[in-house]
Design a protein around this motif. Sequence first.
Motif, PDB file in Angstrom:
ATOM      1  N   ASN A  34       0.792  -1.225   0.000  1.00 23.82           N
ATOM      2  CA  ASN A  34       0.000   0.000   0.000  1.00 23.82           C
ATOM      3  C   ASN A  34       0.829   1.281   0.000  1.00 23.82           C
ATOM      4  O   ASN A  34       0.273   2.379   0.004  1.00 23.82           O
ATOM      5  N   ASP A  35       2.155   1.158  -0.033  1.00 28.69           N
ATOM      6  CA  ASP A  35       2.973   2.365  -0.170  1.00 28.69           C
ATOM      7  C   ASP A  35       3.227   2.704  -1.643  1.00 28.69           C
ATOM      8  O   ASP A  35       3.849   3.720  -1.949  1.00 28.69           O
ATOM      9  N   LEU A  36       2.738   1.843  -2.551  1.00 24.20           N
ATOM     10  CA  LEU A  36       2.857   2.136  -3.976  1.00 24.20           C
ATOM     11  C   LEU A  36       1.786   3.146  -4.389  1.00 24.20           C
ATOM     12  O   LEU A  36       0.649   3.105  -3.913  1.00 24.20           O
ATOM     13  N   LYS A  37       2.169   4.047  -5.304  1.00 24.00           N
ATOM     14  CA  LYS A  37       1.223   4.979  -5.906  1.00 24.00           C
ATOM     15  C   LYS A  37       1.392   4.874  -7.424  1.00 24.00           C
ATOM     16  O   LYS A  37       2.149   5.634  -8.035  1.00 24.00           O
ATOM     17  N   PRO A  38       0.701   3.928  -8.045  1.00 25.39           N
ATOM     18  CA  PRO A  38       0.931   3.680  -9.474  1.00 25.39           C
ATOM     19  C   PRO A  38       0.167   4.661 -10.362  1.00 25.39           C
ATOM     20  O   PRO A  38      -0.941   5.102 -10.041  1.00 25.39           O
ATOM     21  N   ILE A  59      -4.227  -0.266  -2.246  1.00 28.80           N
ATOM     22  CA  ILE A  59      -3.511   0.776  -2.991  1.00 28.80           C
ATOM     23  C   ILE A  59      -4.565   1.736  -3.537  1.00 28.80           C
ATOM     24  O   ILE A  59      -5.200   1.461  -4.557  1.00 28.80           O
ATOM     25  N   HIS A  60      -4.782   2.839  -2.863  1.00 29.21           N
ATOM     26  CA  HIS A  60      -5.905   3.711  -3.201  1.00 29.21           C
ATOM     27  C   HIS A  60      -5.497   5.021  -3.851  1.00 29.21           C
ATOM     28  O   HIS A  60      -6.345   5.809  -4.245  1.00 29.21           O
ATOM     29  N   HIS A  61      -4.210   5.274  -3.974  1.00 29.17           N
ATOM     30  CA  HIS A  61      -3.768   6.570  -4.483  1.00 29.17           C
ATOM     31  C   HIS A  61      -3.178   6.446  -5.884  1.00 29.17           C
ATOM     32  O   HIS A  61      -2.185   7.088  -6.212  1.00 29.17           O
ATOM     33  N   GLU A  81     -14.279   4.366 -16.855  1.00 28.87           N
ATOM     34  CA  GLU A  81     -13.715   4.259 -15.514  1.00 28.87           C
ATOM     35  C   GLU A  81     -13.949   5.526 -14.696  1.00 28.87           C
ATOM     36  O   GLU A  81     -13.983   5.495 -13.461  1.00 28.87           O
ATOM     37  N   LEU A  82     -14.141   6.654 -15.390  1.00 26.73           N
ATOM     38  CA  LEU A  82     -14.350   7.914 -14.673  1.00 26.73           C
ATOM     39  C   LEU A  82     -15.698   7.941 -13.961  1.00 26.73           C
ATOM     40  O   LEU A  82     -15.970   8.863 -13.191  1.00 26.73           O
ATOM     41  N   ARG A  83     -16.531   6.948 -14.225  1.00 28.79           N
ATOM     42  CA  ARG A  83     -17.797   6.873 -13.492  1.00 28.79           C
ATOM     43  C   ARG A  83     -17.558   6.513 -12.032  1.00 28.79           C
ATOM     44  O   ARG A  83     -18.381   6.794 -11.170  1.00 28.79           O
ATOM     45  N   THR A  84     -16.415   5.857 -11.782  1.00 31.19           N
ATOM     46  CA  THR A  84     -16.086   5.510 -10.392  1.00 31.19           C
ATOM     47  C   THR A  84     -14.900   6.315  -9.878  1.00 31.19           C
ATOM     48  O   THR A  84     -14.817   6.601  -8.689  1.00 31.19           O
ATOM     49  N   LEU A  85     -13.981   6.682 -10.761  1.00 31.09           N
ATOM     50  CA  LEU A  85     -12.839   7.497 -10.342  1.00 31.09           C
ATOM     51  C   LEU A  85     -13.159   8.956 -10.664  1.00 31.09           C
ATOM     52  O   LEU A  85     -12.963   9.427 -11.782  1.00 31.09           O
ATOM     53  N   THR A  86     -13.688   9.654  -9.698  1.00 33.43           N
ATOM     54  CA  THR A  86     -14.210  10.999  -9.948  1.00 33.43           C
ATOM     55  C   THR A  86     -13.283  12.115  -9.485  1.00 33.43           C
ATOM     56  O   THR A  86     -13.607  13.290  -9.644  1.00 33.43           O
TER      57      THR A  86
END
Length: 947
Positions: A34-38, A59-61, A81-86
């Motif tokens: 969870n320290d990854l920011k892909p 991994i939320h960021h 995907e932008l319907r969920t990643l707003t």
Amino acid sequence: MQASNNYYLNNPMVHKDRQLAKSNTVWTRSFACNDLKPLIICRGPIRKEAMDVFDEMGIHHYGILLSEKDSITYTNALAPELRTLTDPDRVHRVPDYTGATKEERIRRIQQIIRIAYDNGYNAIFAGYGFMSEDAEMVESMEKAGLNFIGPCSFTQKSAGMKDQAKRTALETGVSVTPGVNNATSLALFAKYGKDGLDKCAADNNLSVDFSSCKDEEEKALVLLAASYDAGIDIITAADIGLALQVEAKRMLAEKPNNRFRLKAIAGGGGKGQRILQAANSYEGATLEEKIEKAAENVPSLVQECLIELKTNGVGDNKNVLIEMNIDTTRHQEIQVVGNGEWCMTMGGRDCSLQMHEQKLLEVSVTEEELEAAITAADAAGKPEEAEQLKKDLVILQRMEREGAVFGEAVKLDSVGTFECIVDGESHYFMEMNTRIQVEHRVTELCYKLKFTNPDDSGDYFIAESLVEVMVLLARHGKNLPKPTRILREKTSVEARMNATNQALQPHAGGVIENWSNAIIGEIRDDQGISTHNPDTDVFMKYHLAGAYDSNIALLLTTGETRLSSYQRLAEILRRTELRGKDLATNLEFHYGLVHWFIGNGINARPSTRFIVPYLTAVGLLKEQANQIDLDVAYAEIRQRYVSADSESNAAWLAALDAKKLLLIRPLERLFAEPHYMAGWLSMNKDSLNIVDGKLQWLVNPIELLDKLYHYLNMDFELGKPARYMIWDHDHEILNSAVNFYKTLNEKVDAADFPALEALLAAKKAPKGFSADEWSAIRSAHAGYFAGTEVLSVLAYIADKTGFCELSVNADLSITIPDRLTDESLQKRMAKVLVPPPAAKSDEVLAASGGMFYPREAPGMDVFVNVGDHFEAGDTLYIVEVMKMFNKVVAPFAGTIDKVLVEGDGVIIKKGQPLFKIIPDEKIIVETPEEIAEARRVKTVEFLATLK
């Protein structure tokens, strides 16, 4: 449980295993990611899958990179995907993922690195997209301190480039396809001589150290690498074409009946590949003449390979391989996983069902499934099938061993695919894909990986997703112990739902207006297209831009046996409803193909050349169906009943008129959807027998009609629109008939339908029936049976076209009639399946939408100018659609009167006039009356087969 398009988040067995992965031990916690920011720099279903897996892993960021071609340029094509990643701060945009030239590609790489730096991303995920196998890009990311979630640049260079991969394979004892992989070296030797490499380096101001080179080949490779780094050409594409032409002549002479494949080293997914036809396919008095004619095409084919990959610029590595094309081959691949030290495999996938190098249907190949199938074949008394399956098991085991050896040799530190072609009992390494593949789910649905603490066998975690495995390897690498694979399901299968027409030609554009929900057992990867509005739960329309490829979704399922997995897939396809404007997909094709295998032999071994003959057979069905007038046929059948029993005219007329649409509607649907007809005939080829030109039912046509409505997903359902189901009054008639025969079969002693027909033909009542009861039964049978003769038109069409001659043999090979391999027939049937746009006799219309190119490459002459004369088969233009370049040839001879489209890369629409022409010969068009009369004549021929 409501099925979902996200398998990982909704499968209870996955959650059970993931809880183990979350167990609170020091060792398992040490593998947190969870320290990854892909930053996700790919598109399509894999982008949505990565988002889901990242969320599951904590991994939320992460952020996503959108291309304007993917999301902005095309109206209503905004990435779903932008319907969920707003969060707008996590969405980034570039004009194009890779750029059109080498210089633009370099600028794009730097732009992506800057986006990552500016937004705090520390990792890059490229999925199976365009940049996932770009060694230059990966190396740039590594130098910038970014963690690339995929194979490292060393592996990319060692295995990603096809020429280097073949050299590595030869060094490690892996079987490779016969051919030439050093065209650039050969071109260099031809231009400068083997003794002139030092002078070449000096003339071009290249500082090269040849001291460690063991031979001239290594010196050539070092010199070429220096030229790529310097961004100059010491050899050109033309030089390479001439060098390969020499090699091609030698290979054509050795094997004049073989075709050969040219492959640009950076290609993948069918791009950058062309087929050189066999010498003996050309006209000529001698073999030498035929070889010369065949080899003349090599330079232009080399150009096409490079142009399609945009690797024809100054300083690009232009190496192109030429290999023997094994036409009877099966395409199989092995899933490989490694951490740079250990390497292991996860079974295989059969990807032989493909067209134009684009995979269509992929099925798992596992030891467990093959062993079970061998046992089943032995038990069923099928020794030839069992023997072939045993050979397949041996081949799988060999490929897995070689895949692990090759993976170790190239220090694979992520997931990759070891691709092979299988010919008889031999297999040959083709290439390694240094990325996750589109069909990776086929593997992960069969196996999961168990990572165990070396110091405590009771301390372990399990990974079900290969994307998850990629993240673990990228973050923890050599700290990860070698896992063991654990069986989840014996078989899995994937259908690629693409935006293609009935001839499987790309169909750009189109709007999806409605898509049914996934059903139980269905795993749907669709980029989030079928995600409903979170507030209203309404499906949101989606415009298929088609800028990059034709894939819309991946439909998967599993099974205990290959048969059960195909049956589940067939049910998924049956119940999938996809509707829209100007929308064309290959759903109908998949439905027919899956039923062909279920009906003919699920363990059949198709080659990579199966699909085109199969499509040709389907086209012949369509052509024959087009010649039958169902209204004329039914009217004649109706008249026969009236003529045979004039005393009961009114009763017969009423009964037959009431049943007309019940019988005709499903036939009209099959006639309109020839792929559905192909599947239905495959499943029911033993329902009718033809003796001396006469048709005889072997199965009750009423039962077949009931199954046909189900097969077409036209079952009666309350609330379902009438146009999509059997009508209520027809349902009542059919239901009554089905129940009548069901009850009758329980009361009489008849082994099959012919026996029942013989029994019903006798006036004398059998034991257990009174004379009046039997008379009433016979009358009911006559009424229910009346008109069903029209259903036999399907068997008539199958017989006239020889459809069932395309069949599976006892040893699982497939008999393909010679006529189905005739190229002229194949092209004609493609036009039957998808008729070209109606054009005037003095114009050429666009066969499909896409990007119009009037020339082979920038700087080259256009194919045709005003005033030019062309022959049938000459190239008129190129259309780029769904990432593939397609040459469009003239259907007839003529002269260009006017060019209606100017410029390179102009967007055109299907049916758009492109050229005004003066044809050499007057084109004769049949009148509607002539067409109707021809159909009547053919319909009468069919009616003559009825008893």
